[in-house]
Design a protein around this motif. Structure first.
Motif, short mmCIF file in Angstrom:
data_model
loop_
_atom_site.label_atom_id
_atom_site.label_comp_id
_atom_site.label_asym_id
_atom_site.label_seq_id
_atom_site.Cartn_x
_atom_site.Cartn_y
_atom_site.Cartn_z
N ALA A 1 138.55 54.79 23.12
CA ALA A 1 137.24 55.40 23.34
C ALA A 1 136.14 54.65 22.62
O ALA A 1 135.05 54.45 23.16
N VAL A 2 136.42 54.20 21.41
CA VAL A 2 135.39 53.55 20.61
C VAL A 2 135.26 52.08 20.96
O VAL A 2 134.14 51.58 21.18
N GLU A 3 136.38 51.37 21.02
CA GLU A 3 136.34 49.92 21.16
C GLU A 3 136.22 49.46 22.61
O GLU A 3 135.49 48.51 22.92
N GLU A 4 136.97 50.11 23.51
CA GLU A 4 137.03 49.60 24.89
C GLU A 4 135.92 50.15 25.78
O GLU A 4 135.39 49.40 26.62
N VAL A 5 135.60 51.42 25.66
CA VAL A 5 134.65 52.00 26.62
C VAL A 5 133.38 52.53 25.97
O VAL A 5 132.50 53.01 26.68
N GLU A 6 133.27 52.46 24.63
CA GLU A 6 132.07 52.93 23.94
C GLU A 6 131.67 54.32 24.47
O GLU A 6 130.57 54.54 24.96
N LEU A 7 132.60 55.25 24.31
CA LEU A 7 132.48 56.53 24.98
C LEU A 7 131.42 57.44 24.38
O LEU A 7 130.75 58.19 25.10
N TYR A 8 131.25 57.42 23.07
CA TYR A 8 130.35 58.39 22.45
C TYR A 8 129.64 57.77 21.25
O TYR A 8 130.17 56.85 20.61
N PRO A 9 128.45 58.27 20.93
CA PRO A 9 127.76 57.82 19.72
C PRO A 9 128.44 58.35 18.47
O PRO A 9 129.23 59.31 18.54
N GLU A 10 128.12 57.79 17.34
CA GLU A 10 128.80 58.13 16.09
C GLU A 10 128.70 59.62 15.76
O GLU A 10 129.64 60.21 15.24
N GLU A 11 127.57 60.25 16.11
CA GLU A 11 127.39 61.65 15.75
C GLU A 11 128.29 62.60 16.55
O GLU A 11 128.39 63.78 16.24
N TRP A 12 128.95 62.12 17.58
CA TRP A 12 129.88 62.96 18.34
C TRP A 12 131.32 62.83 17.87
O TRP A 12 132.23 63.45 18.43
N GLU A 13 131.56 62.03 16.85
CA GLU A 13 132.94 61.75 16.43
C GLU A 13 133.70 63.02 16.06
O GLU A 13 134.87 63.19 16.40
N TRP B 1 127.55 46.72 42.52
CA TRP B 1 128.40 47.89 42.33
C TRP B 1 129.31 47.69 41.11
O TRP B 1 129.43 48.59 40.26
N ALA B 2 129.94 46.53 40.99
CA ALA B 2 130.85 46.28 39.87
C ALA B 2 130.11 46.42 38.54
O ALA B 2 130.65 46.98 37.58
N GLU B 3 128.89 45.94 38.48
CA GLU B 3 128.10 46.06 37.25
C GLU B 3 127.78 47.52 36.95
O GLU B 3 127.73 47.94 35.78
N SER B 4 127.59 48.33 37.99
CA SER B 4 127.23 49.73 37.78
C SER B 4 128.34 50.52 37.10
O SER B 4 128.08 51.56 36.48
N LEU B 5 129.58 50.05 37.18
CA LEU B 5 130.70 50.76 36.57
C LEU B 5 130.64 50.73 35.05
O LEU B 5 131.39 51.43 34.38
N HIS B 6 129.75 49.89 34.51
CA HIS B 6 129.58 49.81 33.06
C HIS B 6 128.27 50.46 32.62
O HIS B 6 127.88 50.35 31.45
N ALA B 7 127.60 51.16 33.54
CA ALA B 7 126.24 51.62 33.27
C ALA B 7 126.17 52.78 32.29
O ALA B 7 125.19 52.93 31.57
N ASP B 8 127.17 53.64 32.25
CA ASP B 8 127.15 54.76 31.32
C ASP B 8 128.57 55.08 30.89
O ASP B 8 129.55 54.57 31.45
N ALA B 9 128.69 55.92 29.87
CA ALA B 9 130.00 56.21 29.28
C ALA B 9 130.98 56.83 30.28
O ALA B 9 132.15 56.43 30.32
N PRO B 10 130.57 57.81 31.09
CA PRO B 10 131.54 58.38 32.03
C PRO B 10 132.11 57.35 33.01
O PRO B 10 133.32 57.34 33.26
N ARG B 11 131.25 56.49 33.54
CA ARG B 11 131.77 55.49 34.48
C ARG B 11 132.65 54.46 33.78
O ARG B 11 133.66 54.01 34.32
N ARG B 12 132.28 54.07 32.56
CA ARG B 12 133.14 53.14 31.83
C ARG B 12 134.51 53.75 31.58
O ARG B 12 135.54 53.09 31.69
N ALA B 13 134.51 55.04 31.22
CA ALA B 13 135.78 55.71 30.95
C ALA B 13 136.62 55.86 32.22
O ALA B 13 137.83 55.60 32.21
#
Length: 424
Positions: free
Chosen positions: A130-142, A219-231
């Protein structure tokens, strides 16, 4: 169908195995500390293969309670057991932890505590992902991420997973699904406004866009646009490495169902509409946990053939499992949702408004609805086990039952997230 002289607990294993091309495994309902042991040889292996797990035995026995005796496949079809000099001891049933939440009258089955070694390893790996591969959440959500206890959740729900990596397949997908729910729909910036567009684009991370060369890179670039899509993108990539093409397509289908349920709930929120109780339950059949138990065979390291998964009986089992598990969420998250900003639909709230009931009576009615769904789930599972006693079907039914029980365990023990109303 088994012949009249055979027991569904022992459904002619050689014939079933020959028909469906699968060996007859010996299953357990407890926590597996590692890969299942290698089969033993000769009579010991045959005897082990015939022993049902507690979860499978419960399915075959059907639901309990007044008026349900006729649904017990074990009582209906099992021949009298031969006398033995000494009956084996029945292992003590697991009990809920002392500090667990308890809803009076709720029908459920306690599970053994999940293996702490596996829990720790899955928790470590999923947080690194979650932290290293997809940058899922900011530090305050840990703290919220840790409090979700997803490692304990998935180890409890998948006791037959042969390896940690099999567990990680389910764990990444669970985290990704919750990221979409939180960030698109609810707690962390979610809104019904524009929800359909966000869900559609996120769904392409699961079900890839096939377009022209000119537009494919965008489209491929859009998959990295936000945390849900990255995940979603990353979790799905790991999943398809373990799953067959049929299993992956099955999961995509159930995720489309989930997204449809999100859209219905979002539409009601936009118009401030309180659905009828039956309408709410229809929405919850789609906006529910179904994508999780539907992959129980992938996580278990085997495959339920596509034609058996598609049978109406199996689809009913999965629908009822998802429905019962989701009402569990409504019950345990009731006070959490009431304390959250805005208005949240859940079954007790809808019953209270549509059936003019007090909050307490509406909550107790929701418990009854859950119990009816659970007993229907067990009856449907028992009927299917008798109609199609193939080893892969029996193992899948056992896995779905284990998921239902593990899902309840996680809700009942996650006091970081949940508390109960003071109705008792």
């Amino acid at each position: 169908m088994p012949d009249s002289g055979s027991s569904p607990l022992r459904p002619s294993p050689p014939a079933a195995a020959a028909r469906f091309g699968a060996p007859v495994p010996a299953y357990t309902h407890g926590v597996l500390p590692g890969p299942p042991p290698a089969p033993r040889q000769g009579e010991e292996a045959a005897a082990a293969a015939r022993q049902p797990s507690p979860a499978l035995e419960r399915i075959l026995c059907g639901p309990s309670g007044l008026g349900t005796a006729g649904l017990s496949l074990a009582r209906r079809a099992q021949p009298a057991a031969p006398e033995t000099p000494e009956a084996p001891e029945t292992p003590e049933a697991p009990k809920a932890p002392a500090d667990a939440l308890h809803i009076p009258g709720l029908y459920y089955h306690p599970v053994a505590e999940p293996d702490p070694v596996r829990v720790e390893e899955v928790s470590r790996r999923v947080k690194d992902w979650a932290v290293e591969e997809v940058e899922l959440y900011p530090e305050e959500w840990e703290g919220q991420f840790d409090g979700f206890s997803v490692g304990r959740y998935m180890v409890a729900c998948h006791p037959d997973a042969p390896t940690i990596e099999h567990l990680m397949v389910a764990t990444r997908l669970m985290v990704a699904e919750n990221a979409v729910d939180d960030c698109y729909c609810e707690d962390h910036g979610g809104s019904p406004i524009g929800l359909g567009g966000r869900l559609l684009l996120a769904h392409t991370a699961l079900d890839h866009l096939h377009t022209t060369q000119e537009y494919q890179p965008q489209w491929a670039e859009s998959l990295h646009a936000d945390a849900p899509r990255r995940a979603y993108r990353s979790a799905m990539e790991y999943f398809v490495r373990q799953a067959s093409a049929s299993q992956a397509d099955r999961y995509r289908h159930d995720m489309a169902r989930l997204h449809l349920g999100y859209l219905a709930e979002g539409a009601w929120a936009q118009t401030d509409h309180t659905p009828e109780v039956w309408e709410y339950l229809a929405m919850r059949q789609f906006n529910n946990f179904r994508p999780c138990p539907t992959i129980t065979d992938t996580v278990g390291g085997y495959e339920l053939p596509a034609d058996l998964h598609a049978q109406p009986g199996m689809q009913r089992v999965l629908a009822l499992a998802g429905n019962a598990s989701t009402i569990v969420n409504d019950l345990y998250s009731y006070t959490k949702e009431l304390a959250s900003p805005g208005r949240h639909l859940n079954l007790p709230v809808v019953i209270a408004e549509r059936e003019d009931a007090s909050e307490r009576d509406a909550y107790l009615k929701a418990v009854e609805v859950h119990n009816d769904l659970m007993r229907d789930f067990e009856a449907a599972s028992a009927a299917l086990a008798a109609a199609a006693p193939a080893p892969s079907v029996l193992r899948f039914l056992q896995g779905v039952a284990a998921w239902v029980d593990g899902n309840h365990y996680w809700h009942q023990t996650n006091t970081y997230r949940y508390s109960l109303p003071d109705f008792w």
